[in-house]
Structure formats: structure tokens, C-alpha cells
Design an enzyme around this catalytic site. Structure first.
Site, PDB file in Angstrom:
ATOM      1  N   ASP A   1      20.493  18.519  22.505  1.00  0.00           N
ATOM      2  CA  ASP A   1      19.058  18.460  22.060  1.00  0.00           C
ATOM      3  C   ASP A   1      19.130  17.417  20.664  1.00  0.00           C
ATOM      4  OD1 ASP A   1      16.212  18.507  21.626  1.00  0.00           O
ATOM      5  OD2 ASP A   1      16.486  20.505  20.704  1.00  0.00           O
TER       6      ASP A   1
ATOM      7  N   LYS B   1      17.144  14.520  20.398  1.00  0.00           N
ATOM      8  CA  LYS B   1      15.941  13.666  19.907  1.00  0.00           C
ATOM      9  C   LYS B   1      15.806  12.411  19.785  1.00  0.00           C
ATOM     10  CE  LYS B   1      13.628  18.311  18.948  1.00  0.00           C
ATOM     11  NZ  LYS B   1      14.805  19.154  18.876  1.00  0.00           N
TER      12      LYS B   1
ATOM     13  N   LYS C   1      22.159  25.300  24.558  1.00  0.00           N
ATOM     14  CA  LYS C   1      21.667  24.115  23.660  1.00  0.00           C
ATOM     15  C   LYS C   1      22.190  23.956  22.269  1.00  0.00           C
ATOM     16  CE  LYS C   1      17.979  23.975  20.953  1.00  0.00           C
ATOM     17  NZ  LYS C   1      17.941  23.069  20.048  1.00  0.00           N
TER      18      LYS C   1
ATOM     19  N   ASP D   1      14.469   5.811  18.540  1.00  0.00           N
ATOM     20  CA  ASP D   1      14.729   4.509  17.915  1.00  0.00           C
ATOM     21  C   ASP D   1      14.248   3.276  18.847  1.00  0.00           C
ATOM     22  OD1 ASP D   1      16.026   2.423  16.248  1.00  0.00           O
ATOM     23  OD2 ASP D   1      17.167   4.027  15.752  1.00  0.00           O
TER      24      ASP D   1
ATOM     25  N   THR E   1       6.994  22.647  18.399  1.00  0.00           N
ATOM     26  CA  THR E   1       6.518  23.847  18.408  1.00  0.00           C
ATOM     27  C   THR E   1       6.162  24.354  17.082  1.00  0.00           C
ATOM     28  OG1 THR E   1       8.712  24.943  18.851  1.00  0.00           O
ATOM     29  CG2 THR E   1       7.132  24.680  20.699  1.00  0.00           C
TER      30      THR E   1
ATOM     31  N   ARG F   1      16.827  32.399  17.763  1.00  0.00           N
ATOM     32  CA  ARG F   1      16.892  33.626  16.898  1.00  0.00           C
ATOM     33  C   ARG F   1      16.713  34.951  17.738  1.00  0.00           C
ATOM     34  NH1 ARG F   1      13.604  30.356  12.721  1.00  0.00           N
ATOM     35  NH2 ARG F   1      13.181  29.134  14.213  1.00  0.00           N
TER      36      ARG F   1
END
Length: 224
Positions: free
Chosen positions: A59, A61, A32, A64, A115, A205
């Protein structure tokens, strides 16, 4: 897919990113690339990672007006992404145009609720109700718009899957038992998300910042 884990490769420099990916690529199913990576490295960076031989999840996002999002979707055909995100809150017309403009075989998924947010955060933006209510509302809209699926937390994916049986569900914000949550508020373990119906598990992470990223990726893979 055989391995649903997509590594969130938000690493500031290209060479360390490639080095990390080389260590863990045998234990993940894709990569990703988010805003941090894309803004830092652009087309060159995406192609460098694509050459490593794993599916790419962009990713970005998009959010518009419909024409702008459609044009942006066409512009990224060159990267041959397997998955692309748009914000479901952009509305049905925007999502319809995004899907229509996507390359053949590219899954377009709608981001429902980040999240890092909870009910209190929603209320401060003028949206009232539970996290699950908001996710279900946007999931229904994304389904009606013809998207392939949505992005949601592991807390909501089970209910969404019951309503959208053939949907494609991307779950981020995953943490291992006993690990810190950082800036995430609605987290579950990779195994719990998979059991609940996740199609793709976005993990950053817990792998990228582990003392031994390869061992961490292998351990996660073993739980799935």
C-alpha cells in the site's frame, strides 16, 4: 478469495511484526504493508514478511507523473506483490502507465478518498460535493484507465460495485461494533463491508492492538 482479511502490519520493528503475524496467519488471507513499514524496513522487511507465506499488499499509494510511477511500479516487481495502490487523483495517464508497468498477476487499485476524510475536508482542498460523488468520479476514471479496482470506504462500495460489477474493491477503515474509530471518519464493520461487495478487508488496530490478536482475528473471520 477464501479469506478476504488483510492484516495492516504497521509495526515499527521486524521481529514483533513477524511474531504478530505468526499468531494470526491462520485466520487472515494476506498482509498489507504500508508507508510506515516500507520506510522503516525497505526491501529486507518486505522479503522477511513474504517468507511467512501470505500474499503481500504493498500500500504505497504512488502519485507522481506517469513515467515516475511506471518506473516505481517496475522497481517493485522484485517483491512480487499481489496488490499495489496508486492514487486515482493522479489522473488517467498515470493510472494507465501504472497498470501497464505492473507485474503479471498484480492487481493495481486506485485510492479514491482516504477514510480519514469527510465532506468538509474535501471542501478545504477545493473539491465540492459528497464523499460518494468524489469516490464515484474517481472510480469511473480508474475503470476507464484499466485498473483492477479501487480503494474506498464501506459506505461507497455498494454503489461502486453496481457500476463496476467485476471490479476489485479494497475497503480499509474497518472497526468492530463498539470499538473506537481513532483517526478514521467513515467506518463500517468487516461484515457490513463484505456484504456490500468488498473484495479485500484491510484490518489493522482491531487485531494488532487487541489483548489477544489471535482471538480477535479468529472472531473477525467467524463473522465472514
Amino acid at each position: 478469495m477464501s479469506n478476504p482479511v488483510y492484516l495492516a502490519l504497521d509495526v515499527p520493528q521486524i521481529e514483533p511484526a513477524k511474531a504478530l503475524l505468526s499468531k494470526v496467519k491462520a485466520h487472515i488471507g494476506g498482509v498489507k504493508l504500508g508507508l510506515e513499514f516500507f520506510c522503516a524496513h525497505g526491501a529486507h522487511g518486505v522479503h522477511e514478511i513474504a517468507h511467512m507465506g501470505l500474499p503481500i499488499f504493498l500500500d504505497l499509494k504512488f502519485h507522481d507523473i506517469p513515467n515516475t510511477v511506471a518506473a516505481a511500479m517496475q522497481a517493485i516487481h522484485v517483491y512480487e506483490p499481489a496488490i499495489v495502490t496508486v492514487h486515482a487523483s493522479g489522473g488517467r495517464a498515470m493510472m494507465e502507465d501504472a497498470k501497464a508497468a505492473a507485474a503479471e498477476g498484480c492487481k493495481v487499485v486506485g485510492v479514491t478518498m482516504l477514510t480519514s476524510l469527510d465532506t468538509n475536508d474535501l471542501a478545504k482542498t477545493g473539491i465540492y460535493g459528497s464523499e460518494e460523488t468524489q469516490v464515484m468520479r474517481l472510480a469511473e476514471l480508474a475503470h476507464e484507465a484499466g485498473l483492477d479496482g479501487i480503494v474506498c470506504s464501506g459506505h461507497e462500495v455498494s454503489r461502486v460495485k453496481k457500476a463496476w460489477k467485476d471490479g476489485f474493491f479494497v475497503v480499509p477503515g474497518l472497526r468492530l461494533p463498539g470499538s473506537g474509530t481513532g483517526d478514521q471518519k467513515r467506518v463500517v464493520t468487516p461484515r457490513a463491508a463484505r456484504d456490500a461487495g468488498a473484495s479485500v478487508l484491510v484490518i489493522g488496530r482491531p487485531i494488532s492492538r487487541a489483548e489477544d490478536p489471535e482471538a480477535a482475528a479468529r472472531a473477525i473471520e467467524a463473522t465472514l
